[in-house]
Design an enzyme around this catalytic site. Structure first.
Site, PDB file in Angstrom:
ATOM      1  N   HIS A  91      -2.108  -2.159  -9.925  1.00 34.77           N
ATOM      2  CA  HIS A  91      -3.145  -1.607  -9.055  1.00 34.77           C
ATOM      3  C   HIS A  91      -4.336  -2.543  -9.034  1.00 34.77           C
ATOM      4  CE1 HIS A  91      -5.851   1.270  -7.178  1.00 34.77           C
ATOM      5  NE2 HIS A  91      -4.749   1.848  -6.773  1.00 34.77           N
ATOM      6  N   HIS A 145       0.878  -1.186   0.000  1.00 29.59           N
ATOM      7  CA  HIS A 145       0.000   0.000   0.000  1.00 29.59           C
ATOM      8  C   HIS A 145       0.910   1.229   0.000  1.00 29.59           C
ATOM      9  CE1 HIS A 145      -3.407   2.503   0.632  1.00 29.59           C
ATOM     10  NE2 HIS A 145      -3.788   2.155   1.854  1.00 29.59           N
ATOM     11  N   ASP A 162       2.526   5.770  -6.639  1.00 28.69           N
ATOM     12  CA  ASP A 162       3.774   5.732  -5.879  1.00 28.69           C
ATOM     13  C   ASP A 162       5.015   5.859  -6.743  1.00 28.69           C
ATOM     14  OD1 ASP A 162       2.779   5.310  -3.202  1.00 28.69           O
ATOM     15  OD2 ASP A 162       2.026   3.416  -3.978  1.00 28.69           O
TER      16      ASP A 162
END
Ligand code: COA
Length: 381
Positions: free
Chosen positions: A267, A227, A317
């Site tokens: 994802h 995460h 990210d």
């Protein structure tokens, strides 16, 4: 209740595709690669809004008027400081502890000294929500200063949320362009549907536990490398590629051959490009040109290799790592920065959970042994 569901088929692994709530807060359109907060696209908010305004939008469901926004900004500024007791506790944290552990512990500690500690009504919960948004940057900066053997830097009331955070890390007023990049990064990370940390916050809130407990659960969940921890993982990979002097594409192939995940890719919901990634890609490129172009260039090579080898797109990210690094931020503060942003989403979901609550309590399908006879320890030998 009859035990008829005990042998029912489980939901998909990781609850993939399972809808656990109705929400008016944000829409993550995985097929089209779109992200919408309260009806406004992430691109529009990134180009015109501020983190403060976006937080108010998330909390209230509508864009604030100028007067409402000013009041909200003043409330955040007035709640930025952290009490002496909590600062003393931060000084006592081990200097080599992971900053996300410090943040998780700090959030929990703030709950004990909050003036509304014993009131979980809606007004008190909103006051606590504002305090959490206001204080998280101060908490992270205080730990960063403390682990370097430096005293904390008091927040400055004349700086916006993002600029003040950068200021509290170093004591230097940030370049306005850098502060705007940080501001947009906070907007991009503020909310994202039923992600793992938000779900954790809602599970805790659904027991009618308090908002600090819910945000502590969320912080512990964000910490994981699948995460929020992925952005730090990306930077570690880039630093390792640089230190070893290997070609980024070779390192990607090496990792994939070893069955490792490449952080910052893939994802659960987006089956196309994460809409936040192109905005961060632009920041990474521009900042790289102004500072050190290595990290952006390397990121592009990793991206091309991943596209060729696996056909997987980057997520939020991936380019946030090289962006934060170019801003001079140490890699292990990347996930705490994610928390500084996501806290707005967490507290909004906690309020939504309280407003229409039912205990979240799923079941497990028992696949273990049955009908065993207990044998006394005397006879087991
Ligand atoms: C985000 C993530 C946890 C989603 O997980 P998920 O929906 O459970 O998807 P899976 O892990 O089952 O991945 C599906 C397939 O894509 C591959 N895959 C997904 N992400 C990958 C990555 N980052 N690197 C390499 N392969 C990846 C998996 O190996 C799997 O391949 P297979 O079907 O051949 O076994 C996953 O993509 C991941 O671990 N990414 C890296 C961590 C990260 O960046 N997290 C931040 C998310 S915002």
């Amino acid at each position: 209740m009859k035990e008829t569901t005990v042998t029912a088929q489980p939901q998909p692994a990781g609850l993939e595709g399972v809808v656990v709530a109705e929400s008016e807060i944000s829409f993550v359109d995985g097929a089209a690669g779109r992200l919408v907060y309260r009806g406004y696209s992430i691109e529009e908010l990134a180009s015109g809004s501020t983190f403060e305004e976006t937080s108010k939008l998330l909390l209230d469901g509508e864009l604030p008027t100028r007067a409402e926004l000013q009041m909200f900004e003043r409330a955040l500024v007035s709640e930025r400081a952290i009490d002496e007791q909590t600062l003393a506790a931060i000084r006592g944290y081990p200097a080599d502890v992971d900053p996300m552990s410090a943040l998780r512990t700090g959030v929990s500690a703030l709950g004990m000294v909050d003036p509304d500690r014993d009131d979980d009504g809606p007004e008190a919960t909103r006051r606590k929500a504002i305090r959490l948004i206001a204080k998280l940057p101060t908490l992270v900066a205080a730990f960063e200063r403390s682990r370097g053997g430096n005293p904390p830097i008091a927040p400055r009331a004349d700086l916006g949320h993002a600029a003040n955070f950068l200021y509290m890390l170093t004591g230097e007023e940030p370049d306005p362009d850098d502060a705007r990049v940080m501001d947009v990064c906070l907007i991009l990370h503020a909310e994202h549907g039923m992600n793992a940390s938000t779900f954790a916050a809602r599970v805790t809130a659904a027991t009618l536990s308090d908002i600090h407990s819910a945000v502590t659960s969320a912080a512990g969940t964000l910490k994981g490398p699948l995460h929020g921890g992925a952005n730090e993982g990306v930077m570690k990979m880039l630093l390792e590629i640089d230190a070893r002097g290997v070609a980024p594409a070779d390192r990607v192939r090496e990792m994939l051959r070893a069955g490792k995940k490449v952080m910052g890719f893939g994802h659960r919901v987006y089956k196309t490009m994460d809409p936040r990634a192109p905005i961060l890609r632009g920041f990474s490129k521009d900042l790289g040109e102004r500072t050190d172009p290595r990290w952006y260039r390397m990121s592009e090579e990793v991206l091309a290799a991943m596209k060729m080898e696996k056909g997987i797109d980057p997520n939020v990210d991936f380019f946030s790592a090289s962006t934060y690094y170019a801003l001079g931020i140490p890699a292990d503060l990347f996930t705490p920065i994610f928390a500084i942003a996501r806290v707005s989403g967490w507290v909004t979901h906690v309020e939504a959970q309280y407003a229409k609550n039912r205990l979240i309590r799923p079941r497990a399908r028992y696949v273990g042994k049955r009908d065993l006879r207990y044998i006394s320890i005397v006879d087991r030998g």
